[in-house]
Design a protein around this motif. Structure first.
Motif, PDB file in Angstrom:
ATOM      1  N   ILE A  12      -2.597  -4.515  18.269  1.00  0.00           N
ATOM      2  CA  ILE A  12      -2.068  -4.612  16.894  1.00  0.00           C
ATOM      3  C   ILE A  12      -2.261  -3.311  16.110  1.00  0.00           C
ATOM      4  CG2 ILE A  12      -2.260  -7.105  16.765  1.00  0.00           C
ATOM      5  CD1 ILE A  12      -4.920  -4.838  15.230  1.00  0.00           C
ATOM      6  N   GLY A  13      -2.314  -2.169  16.811  1.00  0.00           N
ATOM      7  CA  GLY A  13      -2.487  -0.886  16.155  1.00  0.00           C
ATOM      8  C   GLY A  13      -3.898  -0.366  16.306  1.00  0.00           C
ATOM      9  N   GLY A  14      -4.312   0.515  15.384  1.00  0.00           N
ATOM     10  CA  GLY A  14      -5.659   1.071  15.434  1.00  0.00           C
ATOM     11  C   GLY A  14      -6.595   0.362  14.490  1.00  0.00           C
ATOM     12  N   THR A  15      -7.804   0.885  14.383  1.00  0.00           N
ATOM     13  CA  THR A  15      -8.792   0.265  13.506  1.00  0.00           C
ATOM     14  C   THR A  15      -8.509   0.554  12.032  1.00  0.00           C
ATOM     15  OG1 THR A  15     -10.207   2.205  13.816  1.00  0.00           O
ATOM     16  CG2 THR A  15     -10.634   0.291  15.225  1.00  0.00           C
ATOM     17  N   LYS A  16      -7.716   1.588  11.772  1.00  0.00           N
ATOM     18  CA  LYS A  16      -7.420   1.967  10.385  1.00  0.00           C
ATOM     19  C   LYS A  16      -5.924   1.995  10.089  1.00  0.00           C
ATOM     20  CE  LYS A  16     -11.720   4.590   9.982  1.00  0.00           C
ATOM     21  NZ  LYS A  16     -12.451   3.512   9.306  1.00  0.00           N
ATOM     22  N   ASN A  17      -5.130   1.429  10.970  1.00  0.00           N
ATOM     23  CA  ASN A  17      -3.687   1.276  10.698  1.00  0.00           C
ATOM     24  C   ASN A  17      -3.174   0.063  11.473  1.00  0.00           C
ATOM     25  OD1 ASN A  17      -4.146   2.765  13.091  1.00  0.00           O
ATOM     26  ND2 ASN A  17      -2.086   3.593  13.058  1.00  0.00           N
ATOM     27  N   PHE A  18      -3.185  -1.087  10.811  1.00  0.00           N
ATOM     28  CA  PHE A  18      -2.792  -2.340  11.450  1.00  0.00           C
ATOM     29  C   PHE A  18      -1.267  -2.504  11.454  1.00  0.00           C
ATOM     30  CE2 PHE A  18      -6.766  -3.861   8.977  1.00  0.00           C
ATOM     31  CZ  PHE A  18      -7.612  -3.270   9.901  1.00  0.00           C
ATOM     32  N   ASP A  19      -0.761  -3.132  12.502  1.00  0.00           N
ATOM     33  CA  ASP A  19       0.642  -3.548  12.531  1.00  0.00           C
ATOM     34  C   ASP A  19       0.684  -4.992  12.016  1.00  0.00           C
ATOM     35  OD1 ASP A  19       3.167  -4.601  13.288  1.00  0.00           O
ATOM     36  OD2 ASP A  19       3.360  -3.090  14.864  1.00  0.00           O
ATOM     37  N   PHE A  20       0.986  -5.131  10.739  1.00  0.00           N
ATOM     38  CA  PHE A  20       0.909  -6.448  10.100  1.00  0.00           C
ATOM     39  C   PHE A  20       1.924  -7.430  10.679  1.00  0.00           C
ATOM     40  CE2 PHE A  20      -0.887  -3.467   7.022  1.00  0.00           C
ATOM     41  CZ  PHE A  20      -2.094  -4.080   6.740  1.00  0.00           C
ATOM     42  N   ASP A  21       3.080  -6.941  11.095  1.00  0.00           N
ATOM     43  CA  ASP A  21       4.094  -7.835  11.679  1.00  0.00           C
ATOM     44  C   ASP A  21       3.581  -8.446  12.980  1.00  0.00           C
ATOM     45  OD1 ASP A  21       5.851  -7.383   9.615  1.00  0.00           O
ATOM     46  OD2 ASP A  21       6.917  -5.761  10.641  1.00  0.00           O
ATOM     47  N   LYS A  22       2.909  -7.633  13.802  1.00  0.00           N
ATOM     48  CA  LYS A  22       2.358  -8.151  15.055  1.00  0.00           C
ATOM     49  C   LYS A  22       1.263  -9.180  14.779  1.00  0.00           C
ATOM     50  CE  LYS A  22       3.334  -4.383  18.314  1.00  0.00           C
ATOM     51  NZ  LYS A  22       2.738  -3.399  19.246  1.00  0.00           N
ATOM     52  N   ILE A  23       0.429  -8.904  13.796  1.00  0.00           N
ATOM     53  CA  ILE A  23      -0.639  -9.840  13.461  1.00  0.00           C
ATOM     54  C   ILE A  23      -0.046 -11.153  12.945  1.00  0.00           C
ATOM     55  CG2 ILE A  23      -2.601 -10.270  11.928  1.00  0.00           C
ATOM     56  CD1 ILE A  23      -3.227  -7.273  12.085  1.00  0.00           C
ATOM     57  N   THR A  24       0.968 -11.069  12.112  1.00  0.00           N
ATOM     58  CA  THR A  24       1.625 -12.277  11.601  1.00  0.00           C
ATOM     59  C   THR A  24       2.184 -13.115  12.740  1.00  0.00           C
ATOM     60  OG1 THR A  24       2.199 -11.204   9.511  1.00  0.00           O
ATOM     61  CG2 THR A  24       3.500 -13.134  10.148  1.00  0.00           C
ATOM     62  N   ALA A  25       2.801 -12.459  13.729  1.00  0.00           N
ATOM     63  CA  ALA A  25       3.393 -13.173  14.860  1.00  0.00           C
ATOM     64  C   ALA A  25       2.342 -13.889  15.699  1.00  0.00           C
ATOM     65  CB  ALA A  25       4.181 -12.200  15.730  1.00  0.00           C
ATOM     66  N   LEU A  26       1.106 -13.383  15.666  1.00  0.00           N
ATOM     67  CA  LEU A  26       0.029 -13.979  16.460  1.00  0.00           C
ATOM     68  C   LEU A  26      -0.540 -15.242  15.824  1.00  0.00           C
ATOM     69  CD1 LEU A  26      -1.876 -10.734  17.537  1.00  0.00           C
ATOM     70  CD2 LEU A  26      -0.453 -12.201  18.984  1.00  0.00           C
ATOM     71  N   LYS A  27      -0.272 -15.448  14.546  1.00  0.00           N
ATOM     72  CA  LYS A  27      -0.763 -16.635  13.808  1.00  0.00           C
ATOM     73  C   LYS A  27      -2.272 -16.838  14.008  1.00  0.00           C
ATOM     74  CE  LYS A  27       3.735 -18.900  14.148  1.00  0.00           C
ATOM     75  NZ  LYS A  27       4.523 -20.052  14.671  1.00  0.00           N
ATOM     76  N   PRO A  28      -3.074 -15.831  13.666  1.00  0.00           N
ATOM     77  CA  PRO A  28      -4.524 -15.953  13.902  1.00  0.00           C
ATOM     78  C   PRO A  28      -5.171 -16.989  12.989  1.00  0.00           C
ATOM     79  CG  PRO A  28      -4.053 -14.012  12.590  1.00  0.00           C
ATOM     80  CD  PRO A  28      -2.725 -14.557  13.008  1.00  0.00           C
ATOM     81  N   ASP A  29      -6.180 -17.670  13.520  1.00  0.00           N
ATOM     82  CA  ASP A  29      -6.984 -18.545  12.663  1.00  0.00           C
ATOM     83  C   ASP A  29      -8.351 -17.922  12.382  1.00  0.00           C
ATOM     84  OD1 ASP A  29      -8.181 -18.933  15.135  1.00  0.00           O
ATOM     85  OD2 ASP A  29      -7.470 -20.993  15.369  1.00  0.00           O
ATOM     86  N   LEU A  30      -8.587 -16.698  12.892  1.00  0.00           N
ATOM     87  CA  LEU A  30      -9.776 -15.920  12.558  1.00  0.00           C
ATOM     88  C   LEU A  30      -9.510 -14.453  12.875  1.00  0.00           C
ATOM     89  CD1 LEU A  30     -12.760 -15.591  11.716  1.00  0.00           C
ATOM     90  CD2 LEU A  30     -13.395 -16.057  14.091  1.00  0.00           C
ATOM     91  N   ILE A  31      -9.829 -13.578  11.927  1.00  0.00           N
ATOM     92  CA  ILE A  31      -9.782 -12.134  12.146  1.00  0.00           C
ATOM     93  C   ILE A  31     -11.188 -11.602  11.917  1.00  0.00           C
ATOM     94  CG2 ILE A  31      -8.846  -9.928  11.346  1.00  0.00           C
ATOM     95  CD1 ILE A  31      -6.315 -11.415  10.484  1.00  0.00           C
ATOM     96  N   ILE A  32     -11.678 -10.816  12.884  1.00  0.00           N
ATOM     97  CA  ILE A  32     -13.032 -10.263  12.790  1.00  0.00           C
ATOM     98  C   ILE A  32     -12.938  -8.747  12.670  1.00  0.00           C
ATOM     99  CG2 ILE A  32     -15.253  -9.996  13.944  1.00  0.00           C
ATOM    100  CD1 ILE A  32     -14.859 -12.659  15.256  1.00  0.00           C
ATOM    101  N   GLU A  61     -17.035  -0.592   7.758  1.00  0.00           N
ATOM    102  CA  GLU A  61     -16.892   0.849   7.948  1.00  0.00           C
ATOM    103  C   GLU A  61     -15.736   1.212   8.871  1.00  0.00           C
ATOM    104  OE1 GLU A  61     -19.592   3.867  10.346  1.00  0.00           O
ATOM    105  OE2 GLU A  61     -20.350   3.672   8.306  1.00  0.00           O
ATOM    106  N   GLU A  62     -15.573   0.476   9.948  1.00  0.00           N
ATOM    107  CA  GLU A  62     -14.585   0.871  10.952  1.00  0.00           C
ATOM    108  C   GLU A  62     -13.150   0.545  10.540  1.00  0.00           C
ATOM    109  OE1 GLU A  62     -15.290   0.747  15.123  1.00  0.00           O
ATOM    110  OE2 GLU A  62     -17.367   0.085  14.861  1.00  0.00           O
ATOM    111  N   ASN A  63     -12.978  -0.428   9.667  1.00  0.00           N
ATOM    112  CA  ASN A  63     -11.638  -0.771   9.199  1.00  0.00           C
ATOM    113  C   ASN A  63     -11.420  -0.231   7.784  1.00  0.00           C
ATOM    114  OD1 ASN A  63     -12.284  -3.872  10.822  1.00  0.00           O
ATOM    115  ND2 ASN A  63     -11.044  -2.208  11.643  1.00  0.00           N
ATOM    116  N   TYR A  64     -10.213  -0.380   7.259  1.00  0.00           N
ATOM    117  CA  TYR A  64      -9.912   0.181   5.942  1.00  0.00           C
ATOM    118  C   TYR A  64      -9.677  -0.932   4.930  1.00  0.00           C
ATOM    119  CZ  TYR A  64      -4.896  -0.438   7.202  1.00  0.00           C
ATOM    120  OH  TYR A  64      -3.673  -0.937   7.589  1.00  0.00           O
TER     121      TYR A  64
END
Length: 255
Positions: A58-78, A82-85
């Motif tokens: 779904i991209g890097g730690t500081k540049n997420f691909d939001f469309d890919k994450i939406t398609a995954l329908k997550p019920d938890l994101i961890i 510091e490592e994320n933005y």
């Protein structure tokens, strides 16, 4: 559930579709036996090797691909403070349960491991992993006096790990005195500052900058009396289940 930033996160238990935004926490999830539930990882999630094949990148730690994450329908994101933005995390948290870690020392790492086990239904396995790590560090006897060291994470400009970082805590537990501990977090360091600090040893980390043998002479010129060494950055900075290997590695480094 409460994350390490004190944020209250409503999680459907046990989560079945997990997106991990941090390499060390991805590895932890797989080591807790949750690999089949990890549906999204970053391009830097290289451990275990099958993580990026089994899950969507779904991209890097500081540049997420939001469309890919939406398609995954997550019920938890961890993720991690510091490592994320922050803006990316805030955007995700508006739609999904986002649990964040905040880690600058070993106790916080052990706390994260236990909490991730609790929120994912892998509490018993997580407790075993945390106990194994704690025991390995408890058996790591520090030499007296500690050996002075400078730990570099970047080149052009030179950047070192200093106070308030997880790496600094690892150095101390491994029996080293960080010559830049009086500076904050990841300072730029001039050749003159390094020469004046006169560390007995200089560690060149394998990440995030990929230091190699060809860089040893460069630092030897700056500190002719120091012992220059390439070190495994993952064993100094990955705060998940990889810590099970760190204490033994530090013991060998000291020798």
């Amino acid at each position: 559930m409460i994350d390490q930033l004190g944020r209250r996160v409503a999680i459907l238990f046990p989560p079945q579709r997990i997106v991990s935004l941090v390499p060390s926490q991805t590895e932890l999830l797989f080591d807790l036996g949750l690999g089949e539930r990890v549906v999204g990882v970053t391009k830097f999630c290289i451990h275990p090797p099958e993580a990026r094949q089994a899950a969507t990148v779904i991209g890097g730690t500081k540049n997420f691909d939001f469309d890919k994450i939406t398609a995954l329908k997550p019920d938890l994101i961890i993720g991690n403070k510091e490592e994320n933005y922050q803006t990316g995390i805030e955007q995700l948290a508006a739609h999904y349960p986002v649990w964040l870690s905040d880690i600058s020392d070993l106790p916080q790492a052990l706390d994260m491991i236990r909490r991730v086990g609790f929120i994912t239904g892998a509490e018993e396995k997580a407790e075993q992993v945390a106990d194994e790590i704690a025991a390995s560090f408890a058996a790591l006897a520090a030499p007296e006096p500690p050996v002075s060291v400078a730990y570099f994470i970047w080149r052009k400009p030179y950047m070192a790990a200093a106070s308030g970082t997880f790496i600094d805590d690892m150095l101390r537990r491994a029996g080293f005195r960080n010559v830049f501990a009086h500076l904050g977090r990841y300072p730029e360091v001039t050749p003159e500052q390094l020469a004046a600090a006169a560390p007995e040893r200089i560690f060149l980390s394998s990440e995030p900058y990929p230091f190699q043998d060809k860089h040893l002479a460069e630092f030897q010129m700056l500190c002719p009396t120091a012992e220059i060494q390439l070190v495994d950055g993952e064993l100094f900075s990955w705060y998940g289940s990889r810590l099970r290997r760190s204490a033994a590695y530090f013991q060998r480094l000291r020798a």
